[in-house]
Design an enzyme around this catalytic site. Structure first.
Site, mmCIF file in Angstrom:
data_model
loop_
_atom_site.group_PDB
_atom_site.id
_atom_site.type_symbol
_atom_site.label_atom_id
_atom_site.label_comp_id
_atom_site.label_asym_id
_atom_site.label_seq_id
_atom_site.Cartn_x
_atom_site.Cartn_y
_atom_site.Cartn_z
ATOM 1 N N GLY A 114 -4.218 1.792 -2.633
ATOM 2 C CA GLY A 114 -4.291 0.613 -1.776
ATOM 3 C C GLY A 114 -5.007 -0.509 -2.501
ATOM 4 N N THR A 150 0.822 -1.215 0.000
ATOM 5 C CA THR A 150 0.000 0.000 0.000
ATOM 6 C C THR A 150 0.856 1.265 0.000
ATOM 7 O OG1 THR A 150 -1.595 -1.256 1.289
ATOM 8 C CG2 THR A 150 -1.915 1.121 1.207
ATOM 9 N N GLN A 169 -34.311 -12.763 29.511
ATOM 10 C CA GLN A 169 -34.562 -13.447 28.232
ATOM 11 C C GLN A 169 -33.809 -12.761 27.082
ATOM 12 O OE1 GLN A 169 -38.313 -13.147 26.057
ATOM 13 N NE2 GLN A 169 -38.442 -15.386 26.063
ATOM 14 N N GLU A 175 -4.327 -15.751 2.074
ATOM 15 C CA GLU A 175 -4.211 -14.501 2.842
ATOM 16 C C GLU A 175 -5.579 -14.022 3.327
ATOM 17 O OE1 GLU A 175 -1.831 -11.943 0.351
ATOM 18 O OE2 GLU A 175 -0.281 -13.476 0.269
HETATM 19 C C1 LIG Z 1 -4.096 -1.829 10.511
HETATM 20 C C2 LIG Z 1 -3.711 -1.923 9.063
HETATM 21 C C3 LIG Z 1 -2.652 -2.731 8.686
HETATM 22 C C4 LIG Z 1 -2.268 -2.795 7.334
HETATM 23 N N1 LIG Z 1 -1.175 -3.553 7.003
HETATM 24 C C5 LIG Z 1 -0.718 -3.513 5.710
HETATM 25 C C6 LIG Z 1 0.506 -4.177 5.350
HETATM 26 O O1 LIG Z 1 1.146 -4.856 6.166
HETATM 27 N N2 LIG Z 1 0.958 -4.052 4.075
HETATM 28 C C7 LIG Z 1 0.274 -3.329 3.133
HETATM 29 O O2 LIG Z 1 0.727 -3.251 2.010
HETATM 30 N N3 LIG Z 1 -0.892 -2.697 3.440
HETATM 31 C C8 LIG Z 1 -1.400 -2.768 4.708
HETATM 32 N N4 LIG Z 1 -2.565 -2.124 5.045
HETATM 33 C C9 LIG Z 1 -3.270 -1.352 4.011
HETATM 34 C C10 LIG Z 1 -4.577 -1.973 3.562
HETATM 35 O O3 LIG Z 1 -4.357 -3.184 2.876
HETATM 36 C C11 LIG Z 1 -5.308 -0.912 2.708
HETATM 37 O O4 LIG Z 1 -5.664 0.143 3.585
HETATM 38 C C12 LIG Z 1 -6.529 -1.484 2.014
HETATM 39 O O5 LIG Z 1 -6.146 -2.376 0.997
HETATM 40 C C13 LIG Z 1 -7.393 -0.364 1.382
HETATM 41 O O6 LIG Z 1 -6.629 0.506 0.593
HETATM 42 P P1 LIG Z 1 -6.769 2.091 0.814
HETATM 43 O O7 LIG Z 1 -6.554 2.364 2.248
HETATM 44 O O8 LIG Z 1 -5.888 2.772 -0.162
HETATM 45 O O9 LIG Z 1 -8.291 2.413 0.483
HETATM 46 P P2 LIG Z 1 -8.876 2.726 -0.970
HETATM 47 O O10 LIG Z 1 -8.429 1.709 -1.928
HETATM 48 O O11 LIG Z 1 -8.640 4.159 -1.271
HETATM 49 O O12 LIG Z 1 -10.442 2.510 -0.692
HETATM 50 C C14 LIG Z 1 -11.308 3.524 -0.164
HETATM 51 C C15 LIG Z 1 -12.740 2.987 -0.233
HETATM 52 O O13 LIG Z 1 -13.091 2.754 -1.615
HETATM 53 C C16 LIG Z 1 -13.537 1.428 -1.766
HETATM 54 N N5 LIG Z 1 -13.155 0.903 -3.072
HETATM 55 C C17 LIG Z 1 -11.926 0.956 -3.667
HETATM 56 N N6 LIG Z 1 -11.957 0.328 -4.857
HETATM 57 C C18 LIG Z 1 -13.236 -0.147 -5.007
HETATM 58 C C19 LIG Z 1 -13.923 -0.853 -6.025
HETATM 59 N N7 LIG Z 1 -13.285 -1.285 -7.138
HETATM 60 N N8 LIG Z 1 -15.228 -1.154 -5.856
HETATM 61 C C20 LIG Z 1 -15.877 -0.759 -4.737
HETATM 62 N N9 LIG Z 1 -15.292 -0.064 -3.748
HETATM 63 C C21 LIG Z 1 -13.995 0.239 -3.866
HETATM 64 C C22 LIG Z 1 -12.851 0.656 -0.655
HETATM 65 O O14 LIG Z 1 -13.538 -0.556 -0.386
HETATM 66 C C23 LIG Z 1 -12.915 1.635 0.486
HETATM 67 O O15 LIG Z 1 -14.179 1.562 1.104
HETATM 68 C C24 LIG Z 1 -2.989 -2.076 6.366
HETATM 69 C C25 LIG Z 1 -4.082 -1.275 6.745
HETATM 70 C C26 LIG Z 1 -4.452 -1.207 8.070
HETATM 71 C C27 LIG Z 1 -5.626 -0.336 8.458
#
Ligand SMILES: Cc1cc2nc3c(=O)[nH]c(=O)nc-3n(C[C@H](O)[C@H](O)[C@H](O)COP(=O)(O)OP(=O)(O)OC[C@H]3O[C@@H](n4cnc5c(N)ncnc54)[C@H](O)[C@@H]3O)c2cc1C
Length: 390
Positions: free
Chosen positions: A143, A138, A292, A255
């Site tokens: 992400g 990410t 209950q 995963e």
């Molecule tokens: C505690 C924690 C630990 C983590 N650990 C890791 C790690 O070790 N390594 C790593 O690489 N990442 C890690 N992450 C990151 C995590 O995998 C990402 O936050 C996640 O994949 C979402 O990406 P984003 O935050 O960019 O959200 P975005 O992709 O910007 O999404 C924002 C919103 O849009 C929605 N959305 C996006 N695309 C679509 C679509 N095509 N259709 C419908 N809805 C959509 C999403 O569902 C979400 O609701 C971690 C995150 C957290 C919170």
């Protein structure tokens, strides 16, 4: 922590996955969490990461990288051992240690796609806890859409020169090594531009941010990683250039199942904790259990939890033969994480005001569980995957 942790009750439909060797490993894992982790959770939360020595302790006990081949420092055992470790972490209501990510994801990439030399260099040290691993996909700008990765790796002689940054990286603060998703190409087909590099955290130009201030999971180290002209030997490329996306896809079912296993165990732990509480707590001269409403809520939760248990165990069994479909694993991740959130919310309610106090494990579970619906692919992405199979 002063509140005693309750053991989960047996499901209504007995489990059939484990033999006596698995149970012996479970006893070791349970002792590890009860003795080494639970007494220190509050401190981990204050410092925003576990003690570095916890990794070495886990390594000494054979809890890290157990499924890796023996020649690379593991025990060569099946993935039920990974499942047991995850479950015991859930039953201890611990969200601080990132051991599953280290053993079951990072080490797995190296074992699946690494050369003999790469495996020899990293896996034995990961098994002892000498090296802590992270996976960095990410970025601040992307992400869910991995093809939007901007961290570049440009070949210069025998090295790649890496520039960019990653965010939300579990184990990032304590990591000694990270498997990093980088952009090595510029073709129109975004997925063929990605590669995976093993980057040593000691490399000049590699730096880490402070642990991020999260809503929950406060003891787990999650941070930003920065790459400023980091020179990475070409020999650290995992698999082939441009194959990063395909490699990332290979183990997606596993995963996602890992998160389902965490959530299932978390729901069972929250339920057990609540059952113990309502049997002791009195109101109007009776136990809270005797109302209950309480009994019906518990019956509803037990039903949801046991349905989840049957599905997760079956997925696990299919995973052992590598026959678990991506959409079935996505369904497990999506539904079981939602079930956990629903259960833990009801459990807080049955605790009354104490359920909102962080000294109670149920309150911590309430804030910790939320991230499960976001990471490892958001639940919306899970639904996207399930719908694609229709
Ligand atoms: C505690 C924690 C630990 C983590 N650990 C890791 C790690 O070790 N390594 C790593 O690489 N990442 C890690 N992450 C990151 C995590 O995998 C990402 O936050 C996640 O994949 C979402 O990406 P984003 O935050 O960019 O959200 P975005 O992709 O910007 O999404 C924002 C919103 O849009 C929605 N959305 C996006 N695309 C679509 C679509 N095509 N259709 C419908 N809805 C959509 C999403 O569902 C979400 O609701 C971690 C995150 C957290 C919170």
């Amino acid at each position: 922590m002063s509140i005693s942790l309750a053991r989960p009750i047996d499901p209504m439909i007995p489990r059939t996955l484990f033999d006596s060797d698995h149970e012996a490993f479970r006893a070791t894992a349970r002792r590890f969490f009860e003795q080494e982790v639970v007494p220190n959770i509050e401190r981990y939360e204050q410092q925003q990461h576990v003690d570095r020595s916890l990794w070495n302790k886990a390594g000494e006990l054979g809890l890290l990288c157990a499924t890796m081949p023996e020649e690379y420092g593991g025990s060569g055992v099946d993935r039920l051992y990974s499942m047991i470790l995850i479950e015991e972490q859930g039953y201890a209501m611990d969200s601080s240690s990132g051991m599953s990510l280290h053993s079951d994801i990072v080490a797995n990439y190296i074992n699946n796609f690494g050369t003999h030399e790469q495996k020899l260099e990293w896996l034995p040290k990961m098994a002892t806890g000498e090296v802590v691993g992270a996976i960095a996909m990410t970025e601040p700008g992307t992400g869910s859409d991995l093809q939007g990765v901007r961290t570049t790796a440009v070949l210069d002689g025998d090295d790649y020169v890496v520039n960019g940054s990653k965010i939300f990286i579990t184990n990032g603060y304590l990591c000694d090594m990270a498997v990093v998703v980088v952009k090595t190409g510029n073709t129109e087909k975004g997925s063929s531009n990605l590669s995976l590099l093993i980057i040593d955290a000691k490399s000049p130009g590699f730096s880490k941010g402070k642990p991020l201030n999260k809503v929950g999971m406060k003891g787990q180290d999650t941070c930003e990683l920065f790459f400023d002209n980091v020179r990475v030997p070409k020999a650290n490329l995992l698999g082939m250039e441009g194959m990063g996306f395909i490699m990332l896809m290979k183990e997606l079912a596993w995963e996602r199942l890992i998160v389902a296993i965490i959530c299932q165990a978390g729901a069972e732990a929250a339920f057990a904790q609540t059952l113990q509480y309502v049997k002791e707590r009195k109101a109007f001269g009776k136990t809270v259990m005797s109302f209950q409403n309480t009994r019906f809520k518990l019956a509803e939760m037990r039903t949801d939890i046991d349905m989840g248990r049957a599905y997760v165990d079956r997925c696990m069994q299919m995973q052992l033969t590598e026959s678990l479909a991506i959409e079935a694993a996505a369904a497990a991740k999506y539904k079981i994480s939602e079930m956990f959130s629903k259960v833990v919310d009801e459990c807080v309610q049955l605790h009354g005001g104490y359920g909102y106090m962080l000294e109670y494990p149920i309150a911590r579970a309430y804030i910790d569980n939320r991230a499960n619906r976001i990471y490892a692919g958001t639940n919306e992405i899970m639904k996207e995957l399930i719908s694609r199979s229709l």
